[in-house]
Design a protein around this motif. Sequence first.
Motif, PDB file in Angstrom:
ATOM      1  N   ARG A  41       0.803  -1.228   0.000  1.00 23.52           N
ATOM      2  CA  ARG A  41       0.000   0.000   0.000  1.00 23.52           C
ATOM      3  C   ARG A  41       0.835   1.277   0.000  1.00 23.52           C
ATOM      4  NH1 ARG A  41      -5.363  -0.423   0.481  1.00 23.52           N
ATOM      5  NH2 ARG A  41      -6.229  -2.451   1.105  1.00 23.52           N
ATOM      6  N   GLU A  44       0.362   2.907  -3.316  1.00 21.96           N
ATOM      7  CA  GLU A  44      -0.990   3.156  -3.824  1.00 21.96           C
ATOM      8  C   GLU A  44      -1.134   4.570  -4.374  1.00 21.96           C
ATOM      9  OE1 GLU A  44      -5.524   1.910  -2.527  1.00 21.96           O
ATOM     10  OE2 GLU A  44      -3.959   2.026  -1.008  1.00 21.96           O
ATOM     11  N   SER A 167       4.767   3.971  13.952  1.00 22.66           N
ATOM     12  CA  SER A 167       4.519   5.410  13.840  1.00 22.66           C
ATOM     13  C   SER A 167       5.709   6.234  14.319  1.00 22.66           C
ATOM     14  CB  SER A 167       3.261   5.796  14.632  1.00 22.66           C
ATOM     15  OG  SER A 167       2.093   5.356  13.957  1.00 22.66           O
ATOM     16  N   THR A 181      -0.998   8.730   6.375  1.00 24.24           N
ATOM     17  CA  THR A 181      -2.302   8.878   6.999  1.00 24.24           C
ATOM     18  C   THR A 181      -2.590   7.759   8.005  1.00 24.24           C
ATOM     19  OG1 THR A 181      -3.400   7.548   5.300  1.00 24.24           O
ATOM     20  CG2 THR A 181      -3.140   9.922   4.859  1.00 24.24           C
ATOM     21  N   PRO A 182      -3.557   7.989   8.898  1.00 23.54           N
ATOM     22  CA  PRO A 182      -3.965   6.909   9.797  1.00 23.54           C
ATOM     23  C   PRO A 182      -4.384   5.647   9.050  1.00 23.54           C
ATOM     24  CG  PRO A 182      -4.846   9.000  10.568  1.00 23.54           C
ATOM     25  CD  PRO A 182      -4.219   9.263   9.227  1.00 23.54           C
ATOM     26  N   HIS A 183      -5.020   5.802   7.897  1.00 29.94           N
ATOM     27  CA  HIS A 183      -5.420   4.639   7.094  1.00 29.94           C
ATOM     28  C   HIS A 183      -4.199   3.828   6.676  1.00 29.94           C
ATOM     29  CE1 HIS A 183      -7.252   2.223   3.922  1.00 29.94           C
ATOM     30  NE2 HIS A 183      -6.346   2.686   3.080  1.00 29.94           N
ATOM     31  N   LEU A 184      -3.149   4.513   6.198  1.00 27.77           N
ATOM     32  CA  LEU A 184      -1.938   3.806   5.781  1.00 27.77           C
ATOM     33  C   LEU A 184      -1.235   3.166   6.968  1.00 27.77           C
ATOM     34  CD1 LEU A 184      -0.433   6.257   3.145  1.00 27.77           C
ATOM     35  CD2 LEU A 184      -1.119   3.897   2.726  1.00 27.77           C
ATOM     36  N   ARG A 185      -1.168   3.878   8.071  1.00 28.53           N
ATOM     37  CA  ARG A 185      -0.497   3.339   9.254  1.00 28.53           C
ATOM     38  C   ARG A 185      -1.186   2.067   9.741  1.00 28.53           C
ATOM     39  NH1 ARG A 185       2.232   8.128  12.530  1.00 28.53           N
ATOM     40  NH2 ARG A 185       2.465   9.646  10.849  1.00 28.53           N
ATOM     41  N   THR A 186      -2.510   2.096   9.732  1.00 26.47           N
ATOM     42  CA  THR A 186      -3.258   0.920  10.162  1.00 26.47           C
ATOM     43  C   THR A 186      -3.045  -0.239   9.194  1.00 26.47           C
ATOM     44  OG1 THR A 186      -4.935   2.294  11.241  1.00 26.47           O
ATOM     45  CG2 THR A 186      -5.561   0.038  10.690  1.00 26.47           C
ATOM     46  N   ALA A 187      -3.045   0.067   7.888  1.00 25.32           N
ATOM     47  CA  ALA A 187      -2.861  -0.987   6.879  1.00 25.32           C
ATOM     48  C   ALA A 187      -1.473  -1.599   6.972  1.00 25.32           C
ATOM     49  CB  ALA A 187      -3.104  -0.414   5.487  1.00 25.32           C
ATOM     50  N   GLU A 269       5.098   8.160  -0.297  1.00 21.32           N
ATOM     51  CA  GLU A 269       3.873   8.562   0.382  1.00 21.32           C
ATOM     52  C   GLU A 269       3.849  10.062   0.647  1.00 21.32           C
ATOM     53  OE1 GLU A 269       2.620   5.743   3.596  1.00 21.32           O
ATOM     54  OE2 GLU A 269       4.303   4.577   2.859  1.00 21.32           O
TER      55      GLU A 269
END
Length: 290
Positions: A41, A44, A167, A181-187, A269
């Motif tokens: 990701r 992406e 992080s 982003t939080p989305h990328l960090r979670t993924a 990113e």
Amino acid sequence: MSIELRHSHLPIAERSVHVVEAGDAQGRSFLFLHGWPESWRTWEAVMGVAGDDARLIAVDLPGIGESAGAVTGGSKSRLAEVVHELVQRLNLTDVTLVGHDVGGMAAYAYLRQYDDVAGVVIMNTVIPGVAPWNEMLANPYIWHFGFHAVPALPETLVQGHQVEYFSYFYDALSVDAGRITPHLRTAHAAAYASDTALTAGFDFYRAFAQDARDNTAFAKNGPIGTPLLYLRGEGEGGDIATYARGFRDAGIDNLVTALVPDAGHFTQEEAPAHVWKLISDFATSLPARR
């Protein structure tokens, strides 16, 4: 930009490699290898700005995310073998291989072992055994190289705390950490959720001494003519000319370098449009291989 992503899982060397494709299956091909602590990701956003006239392929490295079957010990030469089988399986005859961080180390091992890619892009990394490798090992700010190489301990301490631990690096090594982003960090954290995935990631570091020996041996085989683009974030630190000298001293004859402005370590990113332009312009300058 919204893009259509095509997911598949290919059997490669007794492993299952998660492959994500976008763009024109008949276009000039780009194969992207992520680093630590990331997953496919990380590419992406680059795939999103690239448009749909190129064939864009990102993978989870073996043992990470949806790719099952780690490379035992984390050797970058072994990683390159898996990538080479993937290149053959996908019939990529005019591919630009792009690697970030650990993925860049694997891309370098590929460059030294195989002559079937149009060009190679290595981003934001130092190569084991290639200057300024020894200086990097002596830098106290690179403490995690040693920590990650300790058997079992990092898995014990990081398990259950992947988001927080990863992080730290996003925040410390980015010009603007909010771009990760939080989305990328979670993924990315989810890609290392299992004990086996954590070990696969830390094994990349445990293999550095062997990687350095391998790369030193490769350099004795003579110069390499495959074109190489080396990228660093302008805010990442380090003198890019020092890295260029290291590559040339190791026998990389066809080298160009560039700095990515307003970006740190995670350039793809932090500045995906600029990164894609540099990669695309480099690939366009390469003679086609058929």
